[in-house]
Design an enzyme around this catalytic site. Structure first.
Site, PDB file in Angstrom:
ATOM      1  N   SER A 144       0.852  -1.179   0.000  1.00 44.42           N
ATOM      2  CA  SER A 144       0.000   0.000   0.000  1.00 44.42           C
ATOM      3  C   SER A 144       0.889   1.231   0.000  1.00 44.42           C
ATOM      4  O   SER A 144       2.073   1.161   0.378  1.00 44.42           O
ATOM      5  CB  SER A 144      -0.885   0.014   1.256  1.00 44.42           C
ATOM      6  OG  SER A 144      -1.555   1.252   1.412  1.00 44.42           O
ATOM      7  N   TYR A 186      -2.106  -0.767  10.229  1.00 49.19           N
ATOM      8  CA  TYR A 186      -2.125  -1.148   8.813  1.00 49.19           C
ATOM      9  C   TYR A 186      -0.767  -0.857   8.176  1.00 49.19           C
ATOM     10  O   TYR A 186      -0.210  -1.698   7.457  1.00 49.19           O
ATOM     11  CB  TYR A 186      -3.239  -0.381   8.105  1.00 49.19           C
ATOM     12  CG  TYR A 186      -3.454  -0.771   6.663  1.00 49.19           C
ATOM     13  CD1 TYR A 186      -4.087  -1.965   6.335  1.00 49.19           C
ATOM     14  CD2 TYR A 186      -3.046   0.061   5.622  1.00 49.19           C
ATOM     15  CE1 TYR A 186      -4.301  -2.328   5.015  1.00 49.19           C
ATOM     16  CE2 TYR A 186      -3.251  -0.287   4.307  1.00 49.19           C
ATOM     17  CZ  TYR A 186      -3.885  -1.478   4.003  1.00 49.19           C
ATOM     18  OH  TYR A 186      -4.087  -1.830   2.683  1.00 49.19           O
TER      19      TYR A 186
END
Length: 256
Positions: free
Chosen positions: A114, A127
């Site tokens: 990401s 995350y």
């Protein structure tokens, strides 16, 4: 599959996977149940894929979910659960497929991380930690296995119109701390992006197929103009800070 590739599609819920691929039929597509948090099941799934098709050329690690919230408001159990899927799941798959690829002396591994795996964002501590871990794992292992003809690429998407932030899928920290509450909740901030992301998953899928066939694929690939717009200035600022403290960094060398 449109180009004749043979594909093993995996997932914990095979009905969901089959529905997503309902327009594709034929012997070139096989479904295998897989929970990436279960190392034994991962090894069994890889063995099954090899038994069906004889070899594994490309593996894509895409399993994961989002856990959002201020770090202090996240529990250890919540963070552990996220790491189990988003990081350990990737590790389990890599550990299972590398012996196969090493024997073949060829293979491609594409790990989806990401933009939050290469720079920090508010409410993304857990995350980001998992995705940063995948980046570090990928870059290190890539140097170890390149001698066997195995290439590893990490892909850092920006906002793509997937269901990652869908209310049914996104997870938010269960705790609340008054000091943070004044600026609003993580859910208030992030839920508004759902369904408005500019990235097209189908276009990214085509790019991943292209990367998988490259003789010299990129080690890292930023996906989306928003990812480029965010990361370029962050990288430049990081380099500027490195240069600003260069003398102080050098001062730690010993004179033994």
């Amino acid at each position: 599959m449109k180009a004749g590739e043979r594909v093993v599609a995996t997932g914990r819920n095979l009905d969901k996977v089959r529905n997503a691929l309902s327009d594709i039929t034929g012997d070139n597509l096989t479904f295998v149940q897989l929970d990436v948090t279960d190392e034994t099941r991962v090894k069994a799934a890889v063995d099954e894929a090899v038994q069906i098709f004889g070899h594994i050329d490309v593996v894509g690690n895409v399993a994961g979910y989002s856990l959002l919230g201020n770090f202090e408001e996240l529990t250890t159990a919540e963070i552990g659960g996220l790491m189990s899927t988003n990081f350990l799941g990737v590790m389990h798959v890599m550990r299972a497929v590398l012996p196969v690829m090493r024997k073949q002396r060829s293979g491609r591994i594409i790990n989806i991380t990401s933009l939050a795996g290469i720079m920090g964002f508010k409410h993304c501590s857990a995350y980001s930690a998992a995705k940063f871990a995948v980046e570090g794992l990928s870059q290190s292992v890539a140097q170890e296995v390149e001698q066997f003809g195995i290439k590893i690429t990490t892909v850092e998407p920006g906002f793509f119109r997937t269901d990652l932030l869908d209310a049914k899928n996104a997870k938010y920290g269960s705790g609340t701390i008054e000091d943070y509450a004044v600026e609003g909740s993580a859910e208030d901030m992030w839920s508004g992006y759902d369904g408005k992301q500019q990235g097209d998953p189908a276009k990214l899928g085509n790019i991943l197929v292209k990367i998988a066939t490259m003789e010299n694929p990129p080690k890292q690939f930023l996906a989306g103009s928003d990812a480029l717009a965010a990361f370029k200035p962050a990288l430049e600022a990081r380099l500027e800070e490195v240069n600003a403290y260069e003398d102080l960094s050098r001062s730690t060398d010993g004179s033994f």
